[in-house]
Scaffold this motif. Sequence first.
Motif, PDB file in Angstrom:
ATOM      1  N   TRP A 165       0.803  -1.229   0.000  1.00  0.00           N
ATOM      2  CA  TRP A 165       0.000   0.000   0.000  1.00  0.00           C
ATOM      3  C   TRP A 165       0.838   1.282   0.000  1.00  0.00           C
ATOM      4  O   TRP A 165       0.348   2.351   0.346  1.00  0.00           O
ATOM      5  CB  TRP A 165      -1.066   0.010   1.092  1.00  0.00           C
ATOM      6  CG  TRP A 165      -0.646  -0.348   2.501  1.00  0.00           C
ATOM      7  CD1 TRP A 165      -0.830  -1.555   3.119  1.00  0.00           C
ATOM      8  CD2 TRP A 165      -0.039   0.510   3.487  1.00  0.00           C
ATOM      9  NE1 TRP A 165      -0.365  -1.509   4.416  1.00  0.00           N
ATOM     10  CE2 TRP A 165       0.133  -0.248   4.663  1.00  0.00           C
ATOM     11  CE3 TRP A 165       0.386   1.845   3.489  1.00  0.00           C
ATOM     12  CZ2 TRP A 165       0.701   0.280   5.825  1.00  0.00           C
ATOM     13  CZ3 TRP A 165       0.959   2.371   4.640  1.00  0.00           C
ATOM     14  CH2 TRP A 165       1.111   1.581   5.791  1.00  0.00           C
ATOM     15  N   ASP A 166       2.059   1.138  -0.519  1.00  0.00           N
ATOM     16  CA  ASP A 166       2.915   2.325  -0.622  1.00  0.00           C
ATOM     17  C   ASP A 166       2.518   3.180  -1.838  1.00  0.00           C
ATOM     18  O   ASP A 166       3.196   4.144  -2.171  1.00  0.00           O
ATOM     19  CB  ASP A 166       4.381   1.897  -0.694  1.00  0.00           C
ATOM     20  CG  ASP A 166       5.334   2.973  -0.197  1.00  0.00           C
ATOM     21  OD1 ASP A 166       4.892   3.865   0.544  1.00  0.00           O
ATOM     22  OD2 ASP A 166       6.528   2.915  -0.564  1.00  0.00           O
ATOM     23  N   MET A 167       1.421   2.794  -2.459  1.00  0.00           N
ATOM     24  CA  MET A 167       0.864   3.583  -3.575  1.00  0.00           C
ATOM     25  C   MET A 167      -0.388   4.339  -3.119  1.00  0.00           C
ATOM     26  O   MET A 167      -1.180   4.796  -3.942  1.00  0.00           O
ATOM     27  CB  MET A 167       0.530   2.694  -4.794  1.00  0.00           C
ATOM     28  CG  MET A 167       0.032   1.284  -4.516  1.00  0.00           C
ATOM     29  SD  MET A 167      -1.391   1.223  -3.412  1.00  0.00           S
ATOM     30  CE  MET A 167      -2.604   1.950  -4.496  1.00  0.00           C
ATOM     31  N   GLY A 168      -0.561   4.435  -1.783  1.00  0.00           N
ATOM     32  CA  GLY A 168      -1.784   5.039  -1.251  1.00  0.00           C
ATOM     33  C   GLY A 168      -1.984   6.503  -1.654  1.00  0.00           C
ATOM     34  O   GLY A 168      -3.127   6.953  -1.782  1.00  0.00           O
ATOM     35  N   GLY A 169      -0.900   7.234  -1.873  1.00  0.00           N
ATOM     36  CA  GLY A 169      -1.024   8.631  -2.309  1.00  0.00           C
ATOM     37  C   GLY A 169      -1.615   8.693  -3.713  1.00  0.00           C
ATOM     38  O   GLY A 169      -2.571   9.428  -3.982  1.00  0.00           O
ATOM     39  N   ASP A 225       1.893  13.847   4.280  1.00  0.00           N
ATOM     40  CA  ASP A 225       2.526  12.554   4.568  1.00  0.00           C
ATOM     41  C   ASP A 225       1.468  11.663   5.220  1.00  0.00           C
ATOM     42  O   ASP A 225       1.108  11.834   6.394  1.00  0.00           O
ATOM     43  CB  ASP A 225       3.753  12.738   5.473  1.00  0.00           C
ATOM     44  CG  ASP A 225       4.627  11.478   5.499  1.00  0.00           C
ATOM     45  OD1 ASP A 225       4.097  10.369   5.263  1.00  0.00           O
ATOM     46  OD2 ASP A 225       5.851  11.599   5.772  1.00  0.00           O
ATOM     47  N   ILE A 226       0.966  10.702   4.429  1.00  0.00           N
ATOM     48  CA  ILE A 226      -0.179   9.895   4.866  1.00  0.00           C
ATOM     49  C   ILE A 226       0.222   8.458   5.203  1.00  0.00           C
ATOM     50  O   ILE A 226      -0.614   7.549   5.180  1.00  0.00           O
ATOM     51  CB  ILE A 226      -1.313   9.920   3.801  1.00  0.00           C
ATOM     52  CG1 ILE A 226      -0.807   9.432   2.434  1.00  0.00           C
ATOM     53  CG2 ILE A 226      -1.856  11.336   3.652  1.00  0.00           C
ATOM     54  CD1 ILE A 226      -1.934   9.290   1.385  1.00  0.00           C
ATOM     55  N   ALA A 227       1.512   8.271   5.558  1.00  0.00           N
ATOM     56  CA  ALA A 227       1.992   6.916   5.871  1.00  0.00           C
ATOM     57  C   ALA A 227       1.189   6.269   7.001  1.00  0.00           C
ATOM     58  O   ALA A 227       0.996   5.050   7.015  1.00  0.00           O
ATOM     59  CB  ALA A 227       3.475   6.958   6.233  1.00  0.00           C
ATOM     60  N   GLY A 228       0.705   7.079   7.935  1.00  0.00           N
ATOM     61  CA  GLY A 228       0.000   6.512   9.089  1.00  0.00           C
ATOM     62  C   GLY A 228      -1.496   6.340   8.897  1.00  0.00           C
ATOM     63  O   GLY A 228      -2.154   5.708   9.738  1.00  0.00           O
ATOM     64  N   THR A 240       2.732   8.158   1.099  1.00  0.00           N
ATOM     65  CA  THR A 240       3.097   7.367   2.281  1.00  0.00           C
ATOM     66  C   THR A 240       4.618   7.477   2.370  1.00  0.00           C
ATOM     67  O   THR A 240       5.337   6.558   2.008  1.00  0.00           O
ATOM     68  CB  THR A 240       2.674   5.904   2.092  1.00  0.00           C
ATOM     69  OG1 THR A 240       3.138   5.461   0.790  1.00  0.00           O
ATOM     70  CG2 THR A 240       1.165   5.747   2.137  1.00  0.00           C
ATOM     71  N   LEU A 241       5.070   8.634   2.838  1.00  0.00           N
ATOM     72  CA  LEU A 241       6.478   8.967   2.617  1.00  0.00           C
ATOM     73  C   LEU A 241       7.446   8.480   3.681  1.00  0.00           C
ATOM     74  O   LEU A 241       8.526   8.016   3.367  1.00  0.00           O
ATOM     75  CB  LEU A 241       6.639  10.479   2.429  1.00  0.00           C
ATOM     76  CG  LEU A 241       7.889  10.841   1.633  1.00  0.00           C
ATOM     77  CD1 LEU A 241       7.760  10.398   0.180  1.00  0.00           C
ATOM     78  CD2 LEU A 241       8.193  12.312   1.701  1.00  0.00           C
TER      79      LEU A 241
END
Length: 494
Positions: free
Chosen positions: A281-285, A457-460, A369-370
Motif C-alpha cells: 500500500w505504498d501507492m496510497g497517495g 505525509d499519509i503513511a500513518g 506514504t512517505l
Amino acid sequence: MKIDFVALDAEADAVRAVAVLAFTEGALSPAAETLDAAANGSIKRAIVQGRFTGKAGQTLDLIAPAGVALARILVVGGGEADKFTPEAAEAFAASAFQALKTSGVETLDIMLTGLPAEAGAHAAFGARLASYRFDAYRTTEAEDKKPSITRLRVLCDDPKAAKKAYQPMDAVADGVFFTRDLVSEPANVLYPEEFARRVKKLEKLGLEVEILDEKEMKKLGMGSLLGVGQGSRRESQLAVIQWKGAKDADAPPIAFVGKGVCFDSGGISIKGAEGMEDMKWDMGGAGAVAGLMCALATRKAKANVVGILGLVENMPDGAAQRPGDIVTSMSGQTIEVINTDAEGRLVLADALWYCQDRFKPQFMVDLATLTGAIITSLGHDLAGLFSNNDDLSEKILAAGKAVSEPLWRMPMPAAYEKQIESLAADLKNIGGRAGGSITAALFIQKFVNGLPWAHLDIAGTVWRNPGVNAIAPSGATGYGVRLLDRLVKDNYEG
Ligand code: BES
Ligand code: MN
Ligand code: ZN
C-alpha cells in the motif's frame, strides 16, 4: 447494497430491522419516540436497563419487541442531541450497519423522520462507506460471517430532497471505494501498468487520461523517478489525469500529485521481513488522487483539476540503483541516492516538476506514504501537513476537520536543509534519523519551483488495522479522497 430513500409509512410490512437514534440523557429522536409508542415503551425500558447512555456509536439491539412487525429494533447512540452534525449522521448509520451486517437482517431501515433531509443523505453516505469489503480473493466464507444486508432504506420526511442531496456524496463514495480497491490489491496484481490500465478506464467518466511509459519519461529527463523503477521487472508509468469542469476549460487548474510505489521492498537498501507486506500500500497517495479524480468527474465538479500519479516498483536486482548512485532529475538538479529506500521523494521530485512545468497550476498538493517517521511523530489518526503557503494550509486543515480526516501542520525549518546537502551532487536523498519527515518534505520542496504547494505525509492513515471507526473498517481507509473533494468543493468551484 441498494440504497433507497422512502417516506415513513411506505412498505411498512417489508421492514425487517430498523435503526433509531437516541441521544445522551435518554432523549429519543422523533422517529424513536414514534416507534417506542408503537412498541409499548420497549425502547425506553431497554435504554434504562441496558446501561445505554446514548454515547455516539453505542448500540442496543432489541430482538422482536412485542407490538411491532419488526425483526429487531437497533437503538444507536447519537451523542448530544444539539450536536447532531452531518458527520454524526454518517457515524450513526455506519454504526447501525456494522452492528447488523452479519446478523441475518437483509433490509436495514435507518429512521430519520423529523430531521432534515441533509441528515438522511449523510446517513446513506455513512452506511455505504461502512459497507466496503475487499473480497476479490475469498473463495470460501462461513455462512455466519457473510454480510446479510443487501438493502438500506433511509426513512425520512422528504425522500426526494434527501436523494438529491445524496447524489454528489454517492460520487465521493465511488471515489473512496476506487481508492480502497487499489490500496487493497496485492502487488503481484497491481503493478504500475495495471494501475495505469485501471485509471485509463476512468475515461468513461469524462476524464482525459494519458499514460507515459519509460521511453517517454526518459525523453523528458526523469532520471530520478526512473532510477527507482530500474530494478523492477515492471515498467514504470506516469499517469496524467485531467478534469476540465470549470466554465473556462483553459483556466489554470489545481493539481494533485500522488506517490504510487506499487511495492516498496526498499531496493538494495532492503527492508526487514517483518511487516514488509504492508508495502503493497505504498501507492496510497496515488490511490487517493485517482479516487479523487473519479469522485470529481462523477459529481461533475465545476473546477479544472489535474491528477498526476508516479507509478513504480522499488525492487533489488542486478539492474537496481545502488546507494551512492547519482541521478539527474527533470529539474536538472542532481541527486545522490544514499538510501534506495527513500524512494518516494525521488518519484515525487520528477512528478511535481513535470506537473508545474506542463500545467502551471494555481497550486500543487502531493500525497505520499512517505516516512515511517511521521507515524512516530503523529501516530495513526493524523496525517502530516507540510507547506510553503499559509492560506493553502488553512484550507486543507479546514477541509480535513470537516470530513474527519484530520491533519497536523509540521514545521519546515530552513536550517534542516543542511542535512540533505551532498558532497558530490546538488542534493542527497536522506538526512539523519532525527526529523526524518521534515527533511523529506524539504527535499520535495526543491522540486516545486516556488509554486504554492502542500505535502501530505499519509503513511500513518492509508491503512488501519484495527479499523478507525464504523465508516472506515480495517484495511484500506481511502484517506484523502473525502478531504480533497471537500477542499475543491469549498474553495474552487466558482
Ligand atoms: N514507504 C516508506 C515509508 C513508510 C513506512 C510508509 C512505514 C508506511 C509505513 C518509505 O519509502 C520509506 O521507506 N521511508 C524510509 C525513509 C528512510 C530510508 C530515510 C523510512 O521511513 O524508514
Ligand atoms: Mn522506501
Ligand atoms: Zn516507500
